[in-house]
Design an enzyme around this catalytic site. Structure first.
Site, short mmCIF file in Angstrom:
data_model
loop_
_atom_site.label_atom_id
_atom_site.label_comp_id
_atom_site.label_asym_id
_atom_site.label_seq_id
_atom_site.Cartn_x
_atom_site.Cartn_y
_atom_site.Cartn_z
N PRO A 120 55.88 31.36 52.56
CA PRO A 120 54.51 30.91 52.30
C PRO A 120 53.55 32.09 52.29
CG PRO A 120 55.57 29.52 53.93
CD PRO A 120 56.48 30.68 53.71
N GLU A 121 52.73 32.17 51.24
CA GLU A 121 51.74 33.24 51.16
C GLU A 121 50.38 32.68 51.58
OE1 GLU A 121 51.77 36.01 48.05
OE2 GLU A 121 53.92 35.85 47.66
N LYS A 128 45.42 58.21 48.14
CA LYS A 128 46.75 57.62 48.32
C LYS A 128 47.60 57.77 47.06
CE LYS A 128 45.74 54.27 51.96
NZ LYS A 128 46.52 55.02 52.95
N ARG A 160 64.86 28.80 59.24
CA ARG A 160 65.33 30.18 59.43
C ARG A 160 64.86 30.80 60.75
NH1 ARG A 160 64.35 32.62 53.30
NH2 ARG A 160 65.35 30.90 52.20
#
Length: 271
Positions: free
Chosen positions: A2-3, A151, A109
């Site tokens: 799930p995001e 970066k 899980r």
């Protein structure tokens, strides 16, 4: 997994049933989650729930005594059910309410978490160093430009870095970069402010749209009311490697970036 949209949809689904309700029991059938469920999690018993919030992908259940921190992990889900609902496999935790309902945590899980904290959540090790929420005003082009300065890491990896911005997982990083026309391997510090401005706009729009439509349908996720999300039908690149680009017809490329599947259009997305 799930995001952020799925977690936010879950929050919206369970919050009306929890707020102002008193907890009468916490039933822990299996404490062996990602981190062991601590005994002090029982401190929520007798407390009235004040609010249900989200920080990144963590759900925070507030009481006067402290905060229950819940993470859905890879396959976790939360349901509001009648107290007498039969227990099924992987139903690890029930939060029993005085009104006869329960909040049930199921996690096949067991990569999820159920924790307790009594200080302001900003001090918790899991939350202390998180970046801004993507749908807040704190996530803006200037903030992103500053965070990415110098970066050399790929922009997709930076977009998924919770120290830079929280909750932009693999699905939505792929989609936002496609919408902004930015190649996922582009050095983050090389992207100019105009393109970052567009990226911020796309991140916000895509996440907001996903939340509005109920979250993305994933095999391990259904919403708190039992209905699946519907955003998957709107995906342009994620899960579509070697298919045709919805914009130009070019075949989409699929690579591994940071050990995650990354799909992009080599024509529409440039470095």
């Amino acid at each position: 997994m799930p995001e952020l949209p799925e977690v936010e949809v879950t929050r919206q689904g369970i919050a009306p049933y929890l707020i102002e309700q008193t907890v009468v029991e916490l039933i822990v059938r299996n404490a062996c989650l990602r981190w062991p469920v601590p005994e002090i999690a029982q401190n929520i018993v007798g407390q009235t729930i004040l609010s249900v919030r989200r920080r990144a992908k963590y759900l925070l259940i507030d009481t006067d005594a402290g905060i229950t921190i819940v993470h859905l992990g890879m396959s976790g889900s939360l349901r509001i059910l009648p107290r007498n609902t039969p227990v099924e496999k992987h139903d690890h935790i029930d939060l029993v309410l005085a009104n006869g309902r329960i909040l049930r945590f199921n996690d096949p899980r067991r990569f999820g978490a159920w924790l307790w904290y009594e200080l302001p959540e900003e001090a918790h090790p899991l939350l202390a160093k998180l970046g801004p929420e993507p749908l807040s005003d704190s996530f803006n082009p200037l903030q992103l430009l500053t965070a990415l300065k110098g970066k050399k890491k790929a922009i997709k990896l930076c977009l998924m870095d919770n120290h830079i911005v929280v909750g932009v997982g693999n699905i939505y990083a792929n989609e936002a970069l496609f919408a902004a026309g930015i190649h996922p391997e582009t050095e983050a510090g090389s992207i100019d402010s105009a393109r970052l401005t567009l990226l911020v706009v796309e991140v916000k729009q895509i996440l907001a749209q996903a939340i509005k439509q109920g979250g993305t349908t994933l095999k391990d996720f259904t919403n708190a009311d039992g209905k699946p999300g519907y955003f998957a039908q709107k995906l342009h690149v994620y899960g579509r490697g070697s298919e045709s680009c919805t914009h130009c017809g070019n075949l989409l490329s699929e690579i591994r970036l940071g050990q995650r599947t990354t799909v992009f259009c080599g024509l529409c997305q440039t470095k």
